[in-house]
Write a protein that holds these residues in place. Structure first.
Motif, mmCIF file in Angstrom:
data_model
loop_
_atom_site.group_PDB
_atom_site.id
_atom_site.type_symbol
_atom_site.label_atom_id
_atom_site.label_comp_id
_atom_site.label_asym_id
_atom_site.label_seq_id
_atom_site.Cartn_x
_atom_site.Cartn_y
_atom_site.Cartn_z
ATOM 1 N N LYS A 46 46.982 38.772 32.644
ATOM 2 C CA LYS A 46 47.916 38.251 33.641
ATOM 3 C C LYS A 46 48.305 39.274 34.695
ATOM 4 O O LYS A 46 48.374 40.475 34.421
ATOM 5 N N GLY A 86 49.116 30.469 42.696
ATOM 6 C CA GLY A 86 48.598 29.926 41.444
ATOM 7 C C GLY A 86 49.475 30.249 40.248
ATOM 8 O O GLY A 86 49.078 30.019 39.106
ATOM 9 N N GLY A 87 50.674 30.778 40.505
ATOM 10 C CA GLY A 87 51.515 31.273 39.418
ATOM 11 C C GLY A 87 52.649 30.353 39.040
ATOM 12 O O GLY A 87 52.870 29.302 39.639
ATOM 13 N N LYS A 88 53.368 30.771 38.008
ATOM 14 C CA LYS A 88 54.585 30.078 37.581
ATOM 15 C C LYS A 88 55.745 31.060 37.655
ATOM 16 O O LYS A 88 55.609 32.211 37.250
ATOM 17 N N GLU A 145 54.336 34.822 36.978
ATOM 18 C CA GLU A 145 53.142 35.270 36.266
ATOM 19 C C GLU A 145 51.982 34.381 36.653
ATOM 20 O O GLU A 145 52.164 33.192 36.919
ATOM 21 N N VAL A 146 50.791 34.950 36.652
ATOM 22 C CA VAL A 146 49.604 34.148 36.907
ATOM 23 C C VAL A 146 48.451 34.696 36.060
ATOM 24 O O VAL A 146 48.280 35.919 35.957
ATOM 25 N N SER A 147 47.701 33.806 35.420
ATOM 26 C CA SER A 147 46.472 34.221 34.749
ATOM 27 C C SER A 147 45.564 34.839 35.795
ATOM 28 O O SER A 147 45.464 34.318 36.909
ATOM 29 N N HIS A 150 43.368 32.522 37.535
ATOM 30 C CA HIS A 150 44.006 31.480 38.361
ATOM 31 C C HIS A 150 44.534 31.986 39.700
ATOM 32 O O HIS A 150 44.940 31.197 40.547
ATOM 33 N N LEU A 151 44.541 33.295 39.884
ATOM 34 C CA LEU A 151 45.094 33.856 41.121
ATOM 35 C C LEU A 151 44.337 33.362 42.358
ATOM 36 O O LEU A 151 43.112 33.399 42.400
ATOM 37 N N GLN A 189 49.093 23.962 40.289
ATOM 38 C CA GLN A 189 48.484 24.099 38.964
ATOM 39 C C GLN A 189 47.347 23.095 38.781
ATOM 40 O O GLN A 189 46.295 23.426 38.230
ATOM 41 N N LYS A 196 39.574 24.791 41.954
ATOM 42 C CA LYS A 196 40.214 26.052 42.374
ATOM 43 C C LYS A 196 39.988 26.367 43.867
ATOM 44 O O LYS A 196 38.866 26.564 44.319
#
Lengths: 295, 295
Positions: A46, A86-88, A145-147, A150-151, A189, A196
């Motif tokens: 992450k 792309g995060g939460k 946070e973002v995987s 997923h960024l 998301q 993507k």
């Protein structure tokens, strides 16, 4: 000694460039100024996201507006930035400057709005500061946070990609939408997991200027289909392009993914992602920026 | 409908308590409002620290002051908060509100001060926001890291502990010290590694109010040795207790460690940590707070 130069003479973007040049370079592995949020090292899988947004009385809100809406907006525009990477969102700190004569109930209203939105998006407000000033100023700094996989940044748009926007634009300030909009965490998301995007950001300053950020970061141009830009009910086309504060997602998809997204929308009988143009190689083809910025 | 109540009628601390009650509870494992910084989950060995500080023109600085000093202060007071938790600062975002007629050189000066202090303390400034307002307001949000075993909070003071302060107090605003102080990262690291304090914070609002924060958090009282409070050159005793903005460390040590620290100072021929009182069990023995706060 050189003459005095005022900020309104050089404009916000030129000022930011000048100020960014003064600051030391960020270390390797860190993405600093220039995207919706900073991207920082966190764990094996992450990244940590870090962003901030400031709002001023009589610029971004007035004392006649709903204080809960103002609190909502102060947090939600930061959540929108995290979503666009792309995060939460995770943790926030809130600073507030206010005149000594401010009604406690107004400030409590602002915090009720902050609290409601924090709860809705699972954000913890973990600290803050309160100071005295002539007018109310609210600053929120937000972590997310973002995987790593997923960024999404502004810099990935490729010639041939389609440009999309996640909703109608315009009139946000006048309609009150800027106090009640839902930051597009779910939409971002959904996109990231299924189609993507090659580049993404949120629209805060207005479509033309914000799309130009993607073009500049990606080193590409655009052929906009101006009539395809979705216009908010009751707005003119000019407002849709010029107003800003829409907090919709602006993103680019490879032609293949673009077609798949359109097929998905047809199949699901929904139309929530609007194609508005095509990325081209010619860098000079930028969008003609209207005069809307906060400067 | 209840009557209007103004902020200056209830005071800053009462306001913060009211606002904190409105916000949702923070999750387990997170330390929210109530210490120098928030403490967040990070990795197996480390906590993430998160803090913010806002400064307003004509309250915390004036336009006649050195802009580089103002930039320094905006970052350094946050670094001081991270230091007081036992941590080291890492990443910052900076928001600035300013009138359209502000001299670009003034803002550039502020950023030069930010840049210099960021470099000196290995902080990366990774983002920010700039908006229009009637007066200049600067907000810095800062992240830091701390080894779990090094974390020091306000809540650990025990009866019998000695209270120390890391330097002379008073006159910071008038002398210009508030624009040039060095945040006590080195001092805090030295203490933590050699004489881990039971409680620690930095002095920003003034010794009496800040010491009371430690007392309240720890559920203890204090027997202050008022004449032992080190007074900054040119200041009165009243200024030392009432002025604030000193950014010295205020900490408590077990009697055993206190003696060791005094022995170390004697051996090294330095006197940098001043004992100023003793923690006692009687919670009612607080310090009589003078009227200095930003409200």
């Amino acid at each position: 000694m050189k003459g005095r130069m005022q900020i309104d003479k050089i404009g916000e973007f030129a000022l930011i460039e000048r100020l960014a040049r003064i600051l030391p370079k960020v270390p390797k592995g860190v993405l600093g100024i220039g995207d919706d949020t900073a991207v920082l090292p966190f764990s094996k899988d992450k990244h940590l996201l870090f962003t901030t947004d400031m709002m001023a009385q009589d610029v971004h809100f007035t004392m006649r507006m709903d204080p809960e809406g103002i609190g909502h907006k102060a947090l939600a525009c930061n959540i929108s930035d995290i979503a666009a990477m792309g995060g939460k969102p995770t943790y926030a700190v809130v600073s507030i400057a206010m005149p000594a004569k401010t009604d406690v109930k107004f400030i409590e209203g602002v915090y009720k709005g902050l609290a409601r939105t924090a709860k809705a998006f699972k954000v913890s407000i973990v600290g803050g500061d309160s100071i005295k000033a002539d007018k109310i100023i609210i600053n929120v700094a937000l972590l997310g946070e973002v995987s790593k996989k997923h960024l999404v940044m502004r810099s990935g748009a490729q010639p041939g990609d389609w440009v999309f926007v996640s909703g109608p634009l315009g009139g946000s300030f006048n309609s009150g939408h800027h106090l009640s909009f839902t930051p597009c965490v779910k939409e971002a998301q959904f996109l990231i997991k299924n189609f993507k995007p090659s580049a993404m950001m949120d629209i805060s300053d207005g479509l033309p200027g914000d799309l130009n950020h993607i073009l500049r970061s990606s080193g590409v141009g655009v052929k906009l289909w101006p009539e395809a830009v979705p216009v908010y009910r009751g707005c003119t086309y000019e407002q849709a392009l010029g107003d800003g504060e829409d907090y919709e997602l602006l993103f680019t998809l490879s032609p293949k993914k673009a077609v798949k997204l359109m097929q998905w929308q047809i199949k699901k009988h929904v139309f929530m992602f609007y194609p508005i143009g095509e990325i081209i190689a010619d860098k000079k083809q930028r969008v003609n920026v209207k005069s809307f910025t906060h400067y």
